[in-house]
Design a protein around this motif. Structure first.
Motif, short mmCIF file in Angstrom:
data_model
loop_
_atom_site.label_atom_id
_atom_site.label_comp_id
_atom_site.label_asym_id
_atom_site.label_seq_id
_atom_site.Cartn_x
_atom_site.Cartn_y
_atom_site.Cartn_z
N MET A 6 10.31 11.50 -9.23
CA MET A 6 9.26 10.81 -8.50
C MET A 6 9.52 9.31 -8.56
SD MET A 6 5.26 11.49 -8.98
CE MET A 6 4.15 10.16 -9.12
N ALA A 7 9.43 8.66 -7.40
CA ALA A 7 9.68 7.23 -7.33
C ALA A 7 8.54 6.46 -7.99
CB ALA A 7 9.81 6.80 -5.88
N GLU A 8 8.90 5.33 -8.59
CA GLU A 8 7.87 4.50 -9.20
C GLU A 8 7.02 3.88 -8.11
OE1 GLU A 8 7.61 0.39 -11.70
OE2 GLU A 8 9.20 1.79 -12.20
N GLU A 9 5.74 3.81 -8.35
CA GLU A 9 4.81 3.26 -7.37
C GLU A 9 4.92 1.74 -7.31
OE1 GLU A 9 0.29 3.17 -7.99
OE2 GLU A 9 0.65 4.92 -6.75
N THR A 10 4.79 1.18 -6.12
CA THR A 10 4.71 -0.26 -5.93
C THR A 10 3.30 -0.57 -5.47
OG1 THR A 10 7.03 -0.39 -5.32
CG2 THR A 10 5.64 -2.24 -4.67
N LEU A 11 2.68 -1.55 -6.11
CA LEU A 11 1.29 -1.89 -5.82
C LEU A 11 1.20 -3.30 -5.26
CD1 LEU A 11 -1.79 -1.29 -6.10
CD2 LEU A 11 -1.62 -2.31 -8.39
N LEU A 12 0.49 -3.46 -4.15
CA LEU A 12 0.14 -4.77 -3.61
C LEU A 12 -1.35 -4.92 -3.73
CD1 LEU A 12 2.73 -3.75 -1.81
CD2 LEU A 12 2.23 -5.87 -0.63
N ILE A 21 -0.47 -10.02 -4.86
CA ILE A 21 0.31 -9.68 -6.04
C ILE A 21 1.06 -8.39 -5.76
CG2 ILE A 21 0.23 -9.17 -8.52
CD1 ILE A 21 -0.71 -12.01 -7.78
N ILE A 22 2.36 -8.43 -5.98
CA ILE A 22 3.15 -7.21 -5.82
C ILE A 22 3.72 -6.85 -7.18
CG2 ILE A 22 5.15 -8.57 -5.04
CD1 ILE A 22 5.93 -6.09 -3.35
N GLU A 23 3.57 -5.57 -7.53
CA GLU A 23 4.03 -5.09 -8.83
C GLU A 23 4.76 -3.77 -8.66
OE1 GLU A 23 0.73 -6.05 -11.99
OE2 GLU A 23 -0.24 -5.51 -10.10
N GLY A 24 5.85 -3.63 -9.35
CA GLY A 24 6.63 -2.39 -9.27
C GLY A 24 8.06 -2.71 -8.87
N GLY A 81 17.60 -12.53 6.85
CA GLY A 81 18.36 -11.44 6.25
C GLY A 81 18.75 -11.68 4.81
N ASN A 82 18.51 -12.89 4.31
CA ASN A 82 18.83 -13.17 2.92
C ASN A 82 17.77 -12.61 2.00
OD1 ASN A 82 21.26 -14.64 3.28
ND2 ASN A 82 20.07 -16.43 3.92
N GLU A 83 18.23 -12.06 0.89
CA GLU A 83 17.31 -11.49 -0.07
C GLU A 83 16.91 -12.56 -1.08
OE1 GLU A 83 18.53 -7.71 -1.50
OE2 GLU A 83 17.15 -7.75 -3.20
N VAL A 84 15.62 -12.60 -1.39
CA VAL A 84 15.10 -13.54 -2.37
C VAL A 84 15.24 -12.92 -3.75
CG1 VAL A 84 13.05 -14.79 -3.13
CG2 VAL A 84 13.45 -14.42 -0.69
N MET A 85 15.78 -13.67 -4.68
CA MET A 85 15.93 -13.17 -6.04
C MET A 85 14.57 -13.22 -6.75
SD MET A 85 18.98 -12.22 -6.16
CE MET A 85 18.99 -11.75 -7.87
N VAL A 86 14.20 -12.11 -7.31
CA VAL A 86 12.95 -12.01 -8.07
C VAL A 86 13.29 -11.46 -9.44
CG1 VAL A 86 10.66 -10.96 -8.19
CG2 VAL A 86 11.65 -11.55 -5.96
N GLU A 87 12.85 -12.16 -10.47
CA GLU A 87 13.04 -11.66 -11.83
C GLU A 87 11.83 -10.85 -12.23
OE1 GLU A 87 14.19 -14.52 -14.75
OE2 GLU A 87 15.55 -15.53 -13.36
#
Ligand code: FES
Length: 74
Positions: free
Chosen positions: A1-7, A16-19, A28-34
């Motif tokens: 089961m995929a982990e849920e992503t919550l907005l 707020i985005i979590e997951g 087209g560039n991806e933003v780096m998120v830690e």
């Protein structure tokens, strides 16, 4: 089961985005998120888009549509 992503919307503040997520800009560039959490600007005033930098609070931004109250999930 995929982990849920919550907005979730903060009243008069960011989204707020979590997951597990990736952020792709229009060019087209991806933003780096830690980590697995980020605050995305909803007011349009951030100097660090797509992220919230607190400008909404400094400018006392009021959302046209307040964040609705959460509903119960199954
Ligand atoms: S929502 Fe925070 S700077 Fe826009």
């Amino acid at each position: 089961m995929a982990e849920e992503t919550l907005l979730s919307l903060k009243n008069n503040g960011p989204i707020i985005i979590e997951g597990n997520f990736r952020i792709m800009m229009a060019d087209g560039n991806e933003v780096m998120v830690e980590g697995t959490r980020a605050a995305l600007c909803r007011c349009g005033m951030s100097a660090n888009k797509p992220f919230c930098d607190g400008a909404h609070a400094r400018n006392q931004w009021k959302a046209e549509n307040p964040a609705p109250a959460p509903t119960e999930q199954e």
